[in-house]
Design a protein around this motif. Structure first.
Motif, short mmCIF file in Angstrom:
data_model
loop_
_atom_site.label_atom_id
_atom_site.label_comp_id
_atom_site.label_asym_id
_atom_site.label_seq_id
_atom_site.Cartn_x
_atom_site.Cartn_y
_atom_site.Cartn_z
N VAL A 1 -71.07 -78.34 -50.53
CA VAL A 1 -69.99 -77.10 -50.54
C VAL A 1 -69.94 -76.77 -48.80
O VAL A 1 -71.13 -76.65 -48.32
N GLN A 2 -68.93 -76.76 -48.16
CA GLN A 2 -68.59 -76.33 -46.94
C GLN A 2 -67.53 -75.32 -46.71
O GLN A 2 -66.61 -75.27 -47.43
N ILE A 3 -67.75 -74.29 -45.96
CA ILE A 3 -66.80 -73.22 -45.62
C ILE A 3 -66.71 -73.25 -44.05
O ILE A 3 -67.42 -73.13 -43.31
N GLY A 4 -65.46 -73.13 -43.70
CA GLY A 4 -64.96 -73.00 -42.38
C GLY A 4 -63.74 -72.95 -41.90
O GLY A 4 -62.89 -72.55 -42.71
N SER A 5 -63.13 -72.96 -40.77
CA SER A 5 -61.95 -72.83 -40.31
C SER A 5 -61.48 -73.61 -39.14
O SER A 5 -62.46 -74.07 -38.39
N VAL A 6 -60.23 -74.30 -39.19
CA VAL A 6 -59.93 -75.50 -38.04
C VAL A 6 -58.55 -74.64 -37.65
O VAL A 6 -57.47 -74.45 -38.19
N PRO A 7 -58.32 -74.47 -36.22
CA PRO A 7 -57.03 -74.03 -35.70
C PRO A 7 -56.35 -75.49 -35.42
O PRO A 7 -56.79 -76.66 -35.07
N LEU A 8 -55.09 -75.70 -36.17
CA LEU A 8 -54.42 -76.72 -36.14
C LEU A 8 -53.70 -76.92 -34.81
O LEU A 8 -53.34 -78.10 -34.39
N LEU A 9 -53.41 -76.15 -34.05
CA LEU A 9 -52.56 -76.18 -32.70
C LEU A 9 -52.52 -74.85 -32.12
O LEU A 9 -52.23 -73.77 -32.53
N ALA A 10 -52.97 -74.78 -30.99
CA ALA A 10 -52.88 -73.59 -30.01
C ALA A 10 -52.35 -74.28 -28.47
O ALA A 10 -53.01 -75.21 -28.14
N GLY A 11 -51.21 -73.42 -28.14
CA GLY A 11 -50.92 -74.14 -26.69
C GLY A 11 -49.50 -73.23 -26.40
O GLY A 11 -49.37 -72.27 -26.54
N GLY A 12 -48.85 -73.65 -25.33
CA GLY A 12 -47.69 -73.29 -24.84
C GLY A 12 -46.80 -74.09 -23.80
O GLY A 12 -47.16 -75.07 -23.73
N MET A 13 -46.10 -73.39 -23.26
CA MET A 13 -45.03 -73.93 -22.18
C MET A 13 -45.38 -73.44 -20.73
O MET A 13 -45.63 -72.19 -20.77
N ILE A 14 -44.99 -74.14 -19.62
CA ILE A 14 -45.12 -73.94 -18.40
C ILE A 14 -43.87 -73.73 -17.98
O ILE A 14 -42.87 -74.54 -17.87
N ARG A 15 -43.42 -72.53 -17.38
CA ARG A 15 -42.22 -72.20 -16.49
C ARG A 15 -42.17 -73.39 -15.55
O ARG A 15 -42.75 -73.38 -14.57
N THR A 16 -40.83 -73.89 -15.52
CA THR A 16 -40.36 -74.84 -14.20
C THR A 16 -38.99 -73.95 -13.60
O THR A 16 -38.50 -73.34 -14.31
N GLY A 17 -38.86 -74.55 -12.22
CA GLY A 17 -37.63 -74.04 -11.66
C GLY A 17 -36.50 -74.82 -12.28
O GLY A 17 -35.24 -74.32 -12.14
N ASP A 18 -36.60 -76.13 -12.87
CA ASP A 18 -35.51 -76.71 -13.21
C ASP A 18 -35.42 -76.61 -14.74
O ASP A 18 -36.35 -77.03 -15.54
N GLU A 19 -34.21 -76.13 -15.31
CA GLU A 19 -34.40 -75.93 -16.63
C GLU A 19 -34.28 -77.15 -17.66
O GLU A 19 -34.66 -77.10 -18.70
N LYS A 20 -33.98 -78.26 -16.91
CA LYS A 20 -33.80 -79.64 -17.54
C LYS A 20 -35.39 -80.03 -17.78
O LYS A 20 -35.51 -80.88 -18.72
N TRP A 21 -36.39 -79.79 -16.95
CA TRP A 21 -37.73 -80.10 -17.14
C TRP A 21 -38.48 -79.06 -18.08
O TRP A 21 -38.32 -77.99 -17.67
N LYS A 22 -39.07 -79.70 -19.04
CA LYS A 22 -40.05 -79.02 -19.51
C LYS A 22 -41.53 -79.33 -19.60
O LYS A 22 -41.75 -80.74 -19.90
N ILE A 23 -42.54 -78.60 -19.31
CA ILE A 23 -43.76 -78.84 -19.26
C ILE A 23 -44.72 -78.30 -20.36
O ILE A 23 -44.42 -76.92 -20.59
N GLY A 24 -45.35 -78.77 -21.19
CA GLY A 24 -46.13 -78.09 -22.30
C GLY A 24 -47.63 -78.60 -22.45
O GLY A 24 -47.70 -79.64 -21.91
N TYR A 25 -48.37 -77.72 -23.06
CA TYR A 25 -49.88 -78.21 -23.48
C TYR A 25 -50.24 -77.73 -24.67
O TYR A 25 -49.74 -76.71 -25.20
N GLY A 26 -51.18 -78.23 -25.24
CA GLY A 26 -51.62 -77.93 -26.64
C GLY A 26 -52.89 -78.42 -26.78
O GLY A 26 -53.31 -79.54 -26.19
N ILE A 27 -53.74 -77.88 -27.81
CA ILE A 27 -55.02 -78.21 -28.11
C ILE A 27 -55.00 -78.42 -29.68
O ILE A 27 -54.61 -77.44 -30.25
N ILE A 28 -55.31 -79.41 -30.23
CA ILE A 28 -55.14 -79.70 -31.56
C ILE A 28 -56.34 -80.26 -32.24
O ILE A 28 -57.33 -80.80 -31.42
N THR A 29 -56.57 -80.20 -33.48
CA THR A 29 -57.75 -80.88 -34.18
C THR A 29 -57.44 -81.81 -35.14
O THR A 29 -56.90 -81.60 -36.45
N PRO A 30 -57.10 -83.02 -34.87
CA PRO A 30 -56.55 -84.18 -35.45
C PRO A 30 -57.33 -84.59 -36.88
O PRO A 30 -57.20 -85.13 -37.79
#
Length: 482
Positions: free
Chosen positions: A93-122
């Motif tokens: 018997v085990q009890i716990g919690s796992v975050p599936l994804l936490a992250g975000g986007m970084i603003r860039t000067g060029d709208e065509k370029w997008k940079i993102g980051y995330g931490i996941i628990t696969p």
């Protein structure tokens, strides 16, 4: 006539891990809406779960910064029938919690370029179980010990496997129809495994001679590896199609420890005299290796009015068996003259590998109004466990080898710059060819390690998914694809 006895294994676990197992690629899904769709979003979704699913879709994101947090809570049941014997069970018997994804986007000067980051628990899998047997059986030949002997046996298994992945992705929209992206996936894997097996028999002689054996196995390591995922998205009208290629992993570094200890007392080998001795070895600071395969995924999504549907197929290549850690040869049995030919590296080996796997997921969403949507999905989750790993000596530290089928249903509530997701999860699976070591059979007992039996394993899981998404500088509804 000698009777046969088997112990059974039962694990009832409460663990927050979306039915995570230690030989599956799709146990976990990430993000909020994307998780409710079982990852059938390769054509794109307006959140940064695309860092994991398809970095090619990052170029289409309209939000300059997005933060996603999602957790899954579940109650799971693993049952392996007649695995160690019918009169003793493993329970966990085990009890716990796992975050599936936490992250975000970084603003860039060029709208065509997008940079993102995330931490996941696969990967997040744990199992603890203990079984005990205390009764009288005919174990030793009547010429030495007439009548039934008192037998005490106990088996215990504890294992935990977890991975944390850091994803850094970049995407560029080439034009209205095409977008391309790349995610850098850095994974930290930790694994611990302990198995204890003991048997004691009291002979019916003048001295009540004790015959017995203990075996203790231990594997512990951590490993850091890297893989790259290239993604491409094509959009035309109501259709959007995505393709991803993920490289085999590159091993960075890691180390661990292997240990195997066996002690026997007054044990009779074939027609020899009864002997006592130990076989013991422990090697630490060994370089560790863990491999992820090349994979390719293809998926398409269709939007019509208030309906959204998706399908994705992903193929994972096989990995030939390899040594997770490579122990050095050395003396194993003491006194050495009992078996000088047995070397420690043979009994310390811990191998991994993977069969090729093809997984399929389908998802459907219906927008009831501007704020509320219903979602449902299903996917298979084929085990990549390679049965050849069961052959030969060594420490076998993988628990699961059964295929799993996941079903998900829930709602997504959109409100201004945020959204909340709530879903129910159900998973099921079974196999009729589960190899379980440590069976106790007094009619033909192996006091040192028991025997390996083929048995049936069943798995079931119920879970709850809670997710929250915050969109900054939001320009479009999170369910819009264009």
């Amino acid at each position: 006539m000698k009777r046969s006895l088997q112990l059974s294994i039962l694990c009832i676990g409460v663990c927050l891990s979306l039915a995570a197992q230690d030989s599956h690629y799709w146990s976990q899904q990430f993000g909020t809406r994307s998780a409710l769709l079982s990852g059938a979003v390769l054509g794109g979704a307006n959140d940064n779960s695309m860092i994991f699913y398809n970095p090619g879709a990052l170029g289409y994101l309209e939000n300059s910064s997005i933060s996603i947090n999602a957790s899954a809570y579940s109650i799971g049941n693993i049952r392996v029938e007649n695995a160690l014997g019918q009169q003793a069970d493993f329970e966990s018997v085990q009890i716990g919690s796992v975050p599936l994804l936490a992250g975000g986007m970084i603003r860039t000067g060029d709208e065509k370029w997008k940079i993102g980051y995330g931490i996941i628990t696969p990967v997040d899998f744990s199992f603890k179980g203990i079984a005990r047997l205390d009764n009288s059986y005919e174990v030793i030949d009547d010429t030495e010990s007439p009548g039934l002997e008192e037998l005490v046996a106990e088996a215990a298994v504890t294992t935990k496997t977890s991975e944390i992945m850091l994803a850094l992705g970049v995407g560029r929209q080439l034009n209205d129809k095409w977008s391309i992206g790349l995610s850098n996936l850095f994974s930290v894997r930790s694994h611990s495994y302990q198995r204890n097996f003991s048997t004691y028999v009291f002979m019916n002689d003048e001295n009540r001679t004790l015959v017995g054996a203990n075996q203790n196995q231990n594997v512990e390591y951590y490993n850091v590896r890297y893989a790259a995922k290239l993604g491409l998205v094509y959009r035309s009208g109501e259709w959007s199609t995505g393709l991803t290629l993920t490289s085999p992993s590159i091993n960075f570094f890691g180390n661990g420890t292997l240990a195997n200890n066996i002690a026997v007392r007054n044990l009779k080998l074939v027609d020899d005299d009864r002997i006592s001795g130990v076989a013991t070895a422990r090697q630490a600071e060994l370089k560790s290796t863990f491999k992820s395969p090349f994979s390719v995924a293809l998926g398409t999504n269709y939007t019509k009015g208030r309906s959204y549907a998706g399908i994705v197929v992903q193929y994972f290549n096989s990995i030939d068996p390899y040594e997770v850690m490579e122990p050095m040869p050395g003396t194993f049995v003491r006194p050495a003259e009992l078996a000088p030919e047995l070397q420690s590296d043979r009994f310390l080996r811990n191998r991994a590998g993977a069969e090729s796997v093809l997984n399929v997921a389908i998802g459907y969403e219906h927008q009831l109004n501007e704020s509320l949507a219903l979602l449902a999905s299903a996917r298979n989750d084929i085990s990549y466990f390679d049965e050849s790993l069961n052959d030969g000596p060594g420490i076998k530290s993988t628990i699961s080898s059964w295929d799993i089928y996941h079903f998900t249903a829930g709602v997504n509530l959109d409100h201004r710059q945020s959204s909340i997701s709530l879903g129910l999860l159900y998973s099921t699976g079974n196999t009729g060819r589960y190899e379980q070591p440590g069976n106790i059979d007094p009619s033909n007992i192996n006091l040192v390690e028991g025997s390996t039996t083929i048995t049936e394993a069943r798995y079931g899981n119920f879970g709850l998914l809670l997710g929250y998404t915050l969109n900054l500088d939001r320009r479009t509804n999170s369910n819009d694809l264009e």
